[in-house]
Design a protein around this motif. Structure first.
Motif, PDB file in Angstrom:
ATOM      1  N   GLN A 180      87.588  81.567  -7.320  1.00 16.75           N
ATOM      2  CA  GLN A 180      87.821  81.477  -5.879  1.00 16.75           C
ATOM      3  C   GLN A 180      86.583  81.802  -5.047  1.00 16.75           C
ATOM      4  N   GLN A 181      85.510  82.212  -5.689  1.00 16.54           N
ATOM      5  CA  GLN A 181      84.262  82.398  -4.953  1.00 16.54           C
ATOM      6  C   GLN A 181      83.717  81.071  -4.443  1.00 16.54           C
ATOM      7  N   ASP A 182      83.968  80.001  -5.191  1.00 12.16           N
ATOM      8  CA  ASP A 182      83.382  78.696  -4.864  1.00 12.16           C
ATOM      9  C   ASP A 182      84.408  77.619  -4.553  1.00 12.16           C
ATOM     10  N   ARG A 183      85.694  77.900  -4.769  1.00 13.62           N
ATOM     11  CA  ARG A 183      86.697  76.835  -4.633  1.00 13.62           C
ATOM     12  C   ARG A 183      88.017  77.411  -4.166  1.00 13.62           C
ATOM     13  N   MET A 184      88.649  76.727  -3.259  1.00 19.92           N
ATOM     14  CA  MET A 184      89.956  77.143  -2.751  1.00 19.92           C
ATOM     15  C   MET A 184      91.044  76.644  -3.704  1.00 19.92           C
ATOM     16  N   ILE A 185      91.096  77.237  -4.895  1.00 21.70           N
ATOM     17  CA  ILE A 185      91.998  76.695  -5.910  1.00 21.70           C
ATOM     18  C   ILE A 185      93.467  76.887  -5.544  1.00 21.70           C
ATOM     19  N   ASN A 186      93.815  77.994  -4.920  1.00 19.67           N
ATOM     20  CA  ASN A 186      95.215  78.213  -4.556  1.00 19.67           C
ATOM     21  C   ASN A 186      95.645  77.275  -3.436  1.00 19.67           C
ATOM     22  N   THR A 187      94.766  77.069  -2.460  1.00 20.74           N
ATOM     23  CA  THR A 187      95.090  76.157  -1.360  1.00 20.74           C
ATOM     24  C   THR A 187      95.275  74.739  -1.877  1.00 20.74           C
ATOM     25  N   GLU A 188      94.381  74.309  -2.754  1.00 19.86           N
ATOM     26  CA  GLU A 188      94.508  72.970  -3.339  1.00 19.86           C
ATOM     27  C   GLU A 188      95.839  72.835  -4.059  1.00 19.86           C
TER      28      GLU A 188
ATOM     29  N   TYR B  52      85.810  90.240  -3.323  1.00 23.42           N
ATOM     30  CA  TYR B  52      87.051  89.462  -3.265  1.00 23.42           C
ATOM     31  C   TYR B  52      87.122  88.552  -2.042  1.00 23.42           C
ATOM     32  N   LEU B  53      86.027  88.368  -1.316  1.00 24.49           N
ATOM     33  CA  LEU B  53      86.061  87.589  -0.080  1.00 24.49           C
ATOM     34  C   LEU B  53      86.542  86.160  -0.306  1.00 24.49           C
ATOM     35  N   GLY B  54      86.110  85.536  -1.387  1.00 24.51           N
ATOM     36  CA  GLY B  54      86.563  84.176  -1.670  1.00 24.51           C
ATOM     37  C   GLY B  54      88.059  84.109  -1.850  1.00 24.51           C
ATOM     38  N   GLN B  55      88.615  85.101  -2.519  1.00 28.79           N
ATOM     39  CA  GLN B  55      90.051  85.150  -2.724  1.00 28.79           C
ATOM     40  C   GLN B  55      90.785  85.347  -1.402  1.00 28.79           C
TER      41      GLN B  55
END
Length: 216
Positions: A81-89, A136-139
């Motif tokens: 989640q540092q580089d990708r919005m995996i949960n949003t996707e 945890y900022l990306g998360q």
């Protein structure tokens, strides 16, 4: 929602998720769980169905949602989640699939340092987020994007977000309750118990609240 339910669980092998699955089964509910490593479910139960897969690998959501009453997502991958919005996707794929199958109820577990739409974090939490919890900022950003999506584009879904403050595993420290702003640092077990009670609570629909321990 009060009778026995069938839950589709994402993140069921995580530290909170394992407690959620166990408690739900103990209370007479049925659980279907998607897991990258099914062997992490060490206990077998007639009402537990484990499907191998990952939210990042295009799971068959239509098959997973068949016969389901509610969905619970307790997902988190700090590195990814540092580089990708995996949960949003993933949630953007999940919600349309829920609509196709008439599944209305959805609980998403976010971190306690993730701000709800239009509600900035209290100053002490902002300071901790910017310092101690900086990794945890990306998360947090991913969680906030999920909450914005649910708020702006999913009014027809009975969604709720538990902004959980989780500190460690261990014995119960008490009963968590919904709070408008205050956040308690709960154990994984207590947060799982609260999450189960919340997904069954009609009054929690369309809320993004944290939890705190009930006062004695």
């Amino acid at each position: 929602m009060t009778s026995s339910q069938t839950f589709l669980v994402f993140g069921g092998t995580g530290q909170t998720g394992q407690h959620f699955v166990r408690i739900a089964l103990e209370q007479g509910h049925r659980v279907r769980a998607l897991a990258r490593t099914p062997a992490k479910f060490t206990e077998h139960h007639p009402d537990l169905e484990v499907v191998r897969g990952s939210v990042t690998e295009s799971p068959d959501l239509d098959a997973l949602l068949s016969g389901v009453d509610a969905v619970v997502a307790m997902l988190g991958d700090v590195t990814a989640q540092q580089d990708r919005m995996i949960n949003t996707e993933f949630v953007r794929q999940l919600v349309p699939a829920m609509r196709r199958h008439g599944v209305k109820r959805f609980l998403y577990q976010a971190g306690g340092f993730s701000a709800a739409p239009g509600r900035p974090l209290p100053l002490p939490l902002r300071l901790v987020r910017a310092t101690i919890a900086r990794s945890y900022l990306g998360q947090h950003r991913d969680n906030e994007a999920v909450m914005r999506y649910l708020t702006d584009e999913a009014d027809d879904i009975e969604w709720m977000v538990h902004r959980a403050g989780i500190g460690s595993d261990g014995p119960s420290k008490g009963v968590l309750e919904r709070s408008s702003r205050a956040i308690s640092i709960g154990t994984f077990r207590d947060c799982a118990d609260y999450t189960l009670r919340t997904v069954l609570d009609d009054a929690a629909v369309h809320t993004c609240d944290p939890s705190r321990y009930a006062r004695a």
